[in-house]
Design a protein around this motif. Sequence first.
Motif, PDB file in Angstrom:
ATOM      1  N   UNK A 107      -5.715  12.029   6.708  1.00 30.27           N
ATOM      2  CA  UNK A 107      -6.742  11.726   5.680  1.00 30.27           C
ATOM      3  C   UNK A 107      -7.233  10.257   5.808  1.00 30.27           C
ATOM      4  N   UNK A 108      -6.422   9.345   6.217  1.00 27.86           N
ATOM      5  CA  UNK A 108      -6.916   7.850   6.433  1.00 27.86           C
ATOM      6  C   UNK A 108      -8.220   7.852   7.410  1.00 27.86           C
ATOM      7  N   UNK A 109      -8.395   8.917   8.135  1.00 27.95           N
ATOM      8  CA  UNK A 109      -9.623   8.732   8.966  1.00 27.95           C
ATOM      9  C   UNK A 109     -10.981   9.031   8.056  1.00 27.95           C
ATOM     10  N   UNK A 110     -10.629   9.371   6.686  1.00 24.91           N
ATOM     11  CA  UNK A 110     -11.724   9.398   5.818  1.00 24.91           C
ATOM     12  C   UNK A 110     -12.299   7.842   5.136  1.00 24.91           C
ATOM     13  N   UNK A 111     -11.245   6.885   5.462  1.00 27.65           N
ATOM     14  CA  UNK A 111     -11.671   5.544   4.954  1.00 27.65           C
ATOM     15  C   UNK A 111     -10.952   5.581   3.430  1.00 27.65           C
ATOM     16  N   UNK A 119      -6.621  12.797  -1.489  1.00 28.11           N
ATOM     17  CA  UNK A 119      -5.223  13.116  -2.028  1.00 28.11           C
ATOM     18  C   UNK A 119      -5.392  13.653  -3.722  1.00 28.11           C
ATOM     19  N   UNK A 120      -6.224  12.890  -4.240  1.00 23.27           N
ATOM     20  CA  UNK A 120      -6.303  13.317  -5.711  1.00 23.27           C
ATOM     21  C   UNK A 120      -6.932  14.868  -5.893  1.00 23.27           C
ATOM     22  N   UNK A 121      -7.679  15.156  -4.780  1.00 18.03           N
ATOM     23  CA  UNK A 121      -7.886  16.789  -4.786  1.00 18.03           C
ATOM     24  C   UNK A 121      -6.729  17.486  -4.556  1.00 18.03           C
TER      25      UNK A 121
END
Length: 139
Positions: A107-111, A119-121
């Motif tokens: 997920x870090x690839x999203x910025x 992550x909230x999703x």
Amino acid sequence: MEAAQAAARLARQVALALGTVDLSPSQYRLLLFLSEGHAAASVVAGRLSVSRPSVTALADGLEKRGLLQRRGDPSDRRIVAHQLTDAGREALSAADAAIAEHIVPIVDHLGDSRSAHALEGLALWNEALTLARSRKDAG
């Protein structure tokens, strides 16, 4: 639909992470459910949407590893309650950490801001699933 594809792909990533702590997704779901308290096999089967023989097979393997224990109900000898052991709670914690360690770099690839939203999703999905289960259990 993109959401369906994402859910399937995420499930695979979770399975890969669980493999690092020697748990299957089904075993993880059983440990997760039992972390809420003990339950009879019929209740576990209903909650996990699997057959009672499947619960028995899952529980057999986890019991051999010392992650859960079965106890008879003194008031009804037909009922066998399943509950986590301390080792089971530790295994669940290790599994949670393994999943986080596996999906956060993805997920870090999203910025920063978009990864936080992603992550909230997932947290919102967890809440929605819990609410849906509660309403279903209430009748």
